[in-house]
Design a protein around this motif. Structure first.
Motif, mmCIF file in Angstrom:
data_model
loop_
_atom_site.group_PDB
_atom_site.id
_atom_site.type_symbol
_atom_site.label_atom_id
_atom_site.label_comp_id
_atom_site.label_asym_id
_atom_site.label_seq_id
_atom_site.Cartn_x
_atom_site.Cartn_y
_atom_site.Cartn_z
ATOM 1 N N PRO A 32 38.149 19.042 28.762
ATOM 2 C CA PRO A 32 37.633 20.270 28.142
ATOM 3 C C PRO A 32 37.618 20.180 26.616
ATOM 4 O O PRO A 32 38.665 20.000 25.983
ATOM 5 N N LEU A 33 36.451 20.283 26.041
ATOM 6 C CA LEU A 33 36.306 20.189 24.581
ATOM 7 C C LEU A 33 37.123 21.245 23.851
ATOM 8 O O LEU A 33 37.527 21.034 22.707
ATOM 9 N N ALA A 34 37.404 22.341 24.500
ATOM 10 C CA ALA A 34 38.190 23.404 23.861
ATOM 11 C C ALA A 34 39.605 22.950 23.531
ATOM 12 O O ALA A 34 40.280 23.577 22.714
ATOM 13 N N TYR A 35 40.054 21.838 24.119
ATOM 14 C CA TYR A 35 41.430 21.393 23.925
ATOM 15 C C TYR A 35 41.579 20.121 23.091
ATOM 16 O O TYR A 35 42.691 19.659 22.887
ATOM 17 N N VAL A 36 40.492 19.550 22.596
ATOM 18 C CA VAL A 36 40.612 18.279 21.877
ATOM 19 C C VAL A 36 41.402 18.416 20.572
ATOM 20 O O VAL A 36 41.988 17.446 20.106
ATOM 21 N N PRO A 41 53.044 20.921 23.000
ATOM 22 C CA PRO A 41 54.335 21.342 22.438
ATOM 23 C C PRO A 41 55.138 20.163 21.882
ATOM 24 O O PRO A 41 55.158 19.083 22.475
ATOM 25 N N ASP A 42 55.751 20.397 20.738
ATOM 26 C CA ASP A 42 56.626 19.416 20.093
ATOM 27 C C ASP A 42 55.921 18.104 19.747
ATOM 28 O O ASP A 42 56.547 17.046 19.718
ATOM 29 N N THR A 43 54.622 18.175 19.510
ATOM 30 C CA THR A 43 53.838 16.984 19.184
ATOM 31 C C THR A 43 53.050 17.248 17.903
ATOM 32 O O THR A 43 52.350 18.254 17.811
ATOM 33 N N PRO A 44 53.141 16.347 16.913
ATOM 34 C CA PRO A 44 52.425 16.572 15.659
ATOM 35 C C PRO A 44 50.938 16.221 15.743
ATOM 36 O O PRO A 44 50.212 16.445 14.785
ATOM 37 N N TYR A 45 50.498 15.672 16.873
ATOM 38 C CA TYR A 45 49.127 15.196 16.983
ATOM 39 C C TYR A 45 48.345 15.984 18.027
ATOM 40 O O TYR A 45 48.889 16.405 19.040
ATOM 41 N N THR A 46 47.057 16.092 17.762
ATOM 42 C CA THR A 46 46.163 16.667 18.770
ATOM 43 C C THR A 46 45.772 15.563 19.751
ATOM 44 O O THR A 46 46.022 14.374 19.496
ATOM 45 N N LEU A 47 45.119 15.948 20.803
ATOM 46 C CA LEU A 47 44.658 14.945 21.764
ATOM 47 C C LEU A 47 43.603 14.038 21.123
ATOM 48 O O LEU A 47 43.579 12.835 21.389
ATOM 49 N N TRP A 48 42.763 14.604 20.250
ATOM 50 C CA TRP A 48 41.804 13.745 19.556
ATOM 51 C C TRP A 48 42.523 12.767 18.629
ATOM 52 O O TRP A 48 42.148 11.604 18.543
ATOM 53 N N HIS A 49 43.565 13.220 17.925
ATOM 54 C CA HIS A 49 44.337 12.309 17.070
ATOM 55 C C HIS A 49 44.841 11.110 17.880
ATOM 56 O O HIS A 49 44.761 9.969 17.418
ATOM 57 N N PRO A 83 46.539 14.565 9.611
ATOM 58 C CA PRO A 83 47.062 15.562 10.563
ATOM 59 C C PRO A 83 46.249 16.855 10.637
ATOM 60 O O PRO A 83 46.151 17.469 11.688
ATOM 61 N N GLN A 84 45.657 17.248 9.527
ATOM 62 C CA GLN A 84 44.898 18.497 9.518
ATOM 63 C C GLN A 84 43.457 18.324 10.010
ATOM 64 O O GLN A 84 42.771 19.302 10.271
ATOM 65 N N GLN A 85 42.998 17.084 10.150
ATOM 66 C CA GLN A 85 41.611 16.848 10.558
ATOM 67 C C GLN A 85 41.413 17.212 12.021
ATOM 68 O O GLN A 85 42.243 16.912 12.880
ATOM 69 N N GLU A 86 40.293 17.877 12.277
ATOM 70 C CA GLU A 86 39.921 18.229 13.634
ATOM 71 C C GLU A 86 38.600 17.554 13.969
ATOM 72 O O GLU A 86 37.801 17.245 13.084
ATOM 73 N N ASP A 88 34.944 17.618 15.926
ATOM 74 C CA ASP A 88 33.941 18.430 16.606
ATOM 75 C C ASP A 88 33.480 17.637 17.838
ATOM 76 O O ASP A 88 33.884 16.485 18.021
ATOM 77 N N PRO A 89 32.663 18.216 18.700
ATOM 78 C CA PRO A 89 32.253 17.501 19.909
ATOM 79 C C PRO A 89 31.598 16.144 19.631
ATOM 80 O O PRO A 89 31.799 15.184 20.375
ATOM 81 N N SER A 90 30.868 16.046 18.531
ATOM 82 C CA SER A 90 30.224 14.785 18.180
ATOM 83 C C SER A 90 31.262 13.720 17.826
ATOM 84 O O SER A 90 31.158 12.566 18.257
ATOM 85 N N GLN A 91 32.260 14.086 17.031
ATOM 86 C CA GLN A 91 33.317 13.136 16.662
ATOM 87 C C GLN A 91 34.119 12.706 17.893
ATOM 88 O O GLN A 91 34.487 11.545 18.019
ATOM 89 N N TRP A 92 34.417 13.646 18.772
ATOM 90 C CA TRP A 92 35.120 13.334 20.018
ATOM 91 C C TRP A 92 34.335 12.272 20.793
ATOM 92 O O TRP A 92 34.893 11.265 21.216
#
Length: 140
Positions: A32-36, A41-49, A83-86, A88-92
């Motif tokens: 789900p792109l809404a969660y990339v 919890p307790d993780t400094p990284y997103t799933l995309w990171h 860490p602050q970078q997110e 978008d669907p294209s980058q994913w």
């Protein structure tokens, strides 16, 4: 079947996943792109990171194998997006496609009987393709 063929077959299976772990495609297909950009919890990284980190590390190892002049990125900054970078669907999608492309290149190396998996890399004595493939597989 020759021992070399068996080793290559097992390395391909390890690179592709699907035995004790889910494959890369199982992990990212229909994610789900809404969660990339969500941090578990307790993780400094997103799933995309995490995915981008895997891509960068795999790319670095591939370049180390094939390019004697390759200079690895600085650790750890060169292996993680800010860490602050997110994404978008294209980058994913770009991250996924680049990861798959480099993985296919590594698989092609393993499949090529002309490549000696056990020989030292000319530019890195003590390192060989077998070691690097195992490293990529373990990391991924």
């Amino acid at each position: 079947m020759k021992s070399d063929d068996i080793v290559r077959e097992q390395l391909l299976a390890l690179l592709r996943g699907g035995h004790a772990h889910m494959s890369f495609d199982q992990a990212v297909n229909d994610f789900p792109l809404a969660y990339v950009n969500t941090r578990p919890p307790d993780t400094p990284y997103t799933l995309w990171h995490l995915l981008e980190h895997m891509r960068l590390a795999q790319w670095d190892i591939l370049e180390f194998i094939r390019n004697p002049d390759h200079v690895s990125p600085e650790w750890p900054a060169g292996y993680w997006p800010p860490p602050q970078q997110e994404a978008d669907p294209s980058q994913w999608q770009q991250t996924i496609e680049a990861f798959r492309s480099d993985l296919r290149t590594l698989e092609d190396m393993v499949k090529n009987p002309e490549i000696d998996l056990f020989a030292n890399l000319p530019h890195a004595p003590g390192y060989n393709i077998l070691r690097e493939i195992l490293l990529v597989s373990d990391h991924n």
